[in-house]
Enzyme design. Sequence first.
Site, PDB file in Angstrom:
ATOM      1  N   MET A  30     -40.759 -31.476  61.727  1.00 24.61           N
ATOM      2  CA  MET A  30     -41.467 -30.494  60.911  1.00 24.61           C
ATOM      3  C   MET A  30     -42.861 -30.260  61.503  1.00 24.61           C
ATOM      4  O   MET A  30     -43.786 -29.847  60.803  1.00 24.61           O
ATOM      5  CB  MET A  30     -41.552 -30.966  59.459  1.00 24.61           C
ATOM      6  CG  MET A  30     -40.169 -31.113  58.835  1.00 24.61           C
ATOM      7  SD  MET A  30     -40.153 -30.973  57.041  1.00 24.61           S
ATOM      8  CE  MET A  30     -41.163 -32.359  56.607  1.00 24.61           C
ATOM      9  N   GLY A  36     -45.115 -41.017  67.365  1.00 25.86           N
ATOM     10  CA  GLY A  36     -43.767 -41.392  66.913  1.00 25.86           C
ATOM     11  C   GLY A  36     -42.745 -40.346  67.343  1.00 25.86           C
ATOM     12  O   GLY A  36     -41.684 -40.674  67.891  1.00 25.86           O
ATOM     13  N   HIS A  37     -43.077 -39.058  67.112  1.00 22.82           N
ATOM     14  CA  HIS A  37     -42.176 -37.978  67.560  1.00 22.82           C
ATOM     15  C   HIS A  37     -42.042 -37.995  69.081  1.00 22.82           C
ATOM     16  O   HIS A  37     -40.955 -37.817  69.632  1.00 22.82           O
ATOM     17  CB  HIS A  37     -42.750 -36.602  67.191  1.00 22.82           C
ATOM     18  CG  HIS A  37     -42.835 -36.320  65.734  1.00 22.82           C
ATOM     19  ND1 HIS A  37     -44.035 -36.108  65.085  1.00 22.82           N
ATOM     20  CD2 HIS A  37     -41.874 -36.181  64.793  1.00 22.82           C
ATOM     21  CE1 HIS A  37     -43.803 -35.846  63.820  1.00 22.82           C
ATOM     22  NE2 HIS A  37     -42.516 -35.887  63.606  1.00 22.82           N
ATOM     23  N   GLY A 147     -36.251 -41.237  63.703  1.00 22.24           N
ATOM     24  CA  GLY A 147     -37.041 -42.460  63.564  1.00 22.24           C
ATOM     25  C   GLY A 147     -36.576 -43.280  62.368  1.00 22.24           C
ATOM     26  O   GLY A 147     -36.157 -42.736  61.344  1.00 22.24           O
ATOM     27  N   GLU A 148     -36.679 -44.604  62.523  1.00 20.28           N
ATOM     28  CA  GLU A 148     -36.239 -45.502  61.451  1.00 20.28           C
ATOM     29  C   GLU A 148     -37.247 -45.611  60.306  1.00 20.28           C
ATOM     30  O   GLU A 148     -36.979 -46.284  59.320  1.00 20.28           O
ATOM     31  CB  GLU A 148     -35.931 -46.890  62.021  1.00 20.28           C
ATOM     32  CG  GLU A 148     -34.634 -46.892  62.815  1.00 20.28           C
ATOM     33  CD  GLU A 148     -34.221 -48.255  63.304  1.00 20.28           C
ATOM     34  OE1 GLU A 148     -35.122 -49.086  63.571  1.00 20.28           O
ATOM     35  OE2 GLU A 148     -33.005 -48.476  63.437  1.00 20.28           O
TER      36      GLU A 148
HETATM   37  O1  PAF Z   1     -37.843 -36.139  59.358  1.00 21.45           O
HETATM   38  C1  PAF Z   1     -38.202 -34.958  59.351  1.00 21.45           C
HETATM   39  O2  PAF Z   1     -39.206 -34.568  59.938  1.00 21.45           O
HETATM   40  C2  PAF Z   1     -37.378 -33.938  58.571  1.00 21.45           C
HETATM   41  O3  PAF Z   1     -36.865 -34.503  57.409  1.00 21.45           O
HETATM   42  C3  PAF Z   1     -36.273 -33.289  59.396  1.00 21.45           C
HETATM   43  C4  PAF Z   1     -35.229 -34.291  59.852  1.00 21.45           C
HETATM   44  C5  PAF Z   1     -36.872 -32.587  60.612  1.00 21.45           C
HETATM   45  C6  PAF Z   1     -35.546 -32.225  58.566  1.00 21.45           C
HETATM   46  O4  PAF Z   1     -36.427 -31.227  58.130  1.00 21.45           O
END
Ligand code: PAF
Length: 280
Positions: A30, A36-37, A147-148
């Site tokens: 999002m 982390g991403h 991610g966990e």
């Molecule tokens: O973890 C997130 O950022 C959101 O829940 C996701 C998986 C992108 C779905 O909108």
Amino acid sequence: MKIFEKIADTKAYLQQHNNNGKTIGFVPTMGALHEGHLELMRRAKNENDILAVSVFVNPIQFNNPEDLKKYPRDLQKDIDKLEQVGCDVLFSPEVEEMYPGSVTKQYDFGSVETVMEGAFRKGHFNGVAVVVEKLFNIIQPDRAYFGEKDFQQLAIIKRLVEMKNIPVRIIPCPIVREKDGLAMSSRNSRLNEQERSIAPFIYQTLVKSKEKSKNMTPDEIRFMVENMFADQKEFRLEYFEVADDVQLHPVYDWSESKGVMGFIAVHLGNIRLIDNIRFI
Ligand code: PAF
């Protein structure tokens, strides 16, 4: 990096790669990207020919309109970070592109969606499942990385993939933490200086609960954590649960399951933070 806003363009572009036998690693987000991403993306890049990322603040997974309004958004900053990790394809649609009409789809994930996050955030997981199924359909990834930190979300997505026979491998990735232990989250950027300085208390509590789990029952651990937060006026503990790592059902004896974890959700000021730790 190719940037697409339209579903048809994204599908057509990725289809060519699929046809050429290239593997696609996908990281749905999002936005408000943090380390982390980026860790998920580095791994996805490493394990696949093509790295595809989506940035879409999914309105239907927010049970709190204020949280949706204040969710951090800065696409240009995200694009810069995506370039750095070598992202090949960014899909960043408008809400109308993803949801041209009203969304009526309802999933039944059973009890895994009624506990913890599911109990406190009504409709949240349904909204996550709707968008993730759509994204999988558009991107058609070979592997998707999650991610966990959002452990329950991961359990829901695994269930979704099973229920719908979606041909994707779900790859769970460990929580990435700040140096002081705070789990990385886009919401951390909304903590003020004072809140940020005390936020590591959440992880410290989890670490202590793990240490104590050697000599205490799950109920004693619950009681200890609740007491630790009762003394901290800046925090409001929403839940702390000791649960198994598949059904996410509460555990009352350590022998009940091979995998047992501690899950926590806490309000700090106006920000809601979650975290978890593995006991067994
Ligand atoms: O973890 C997130 O950022 C959101 O829940 C996701 C998986 C992108 C779905 O909108």
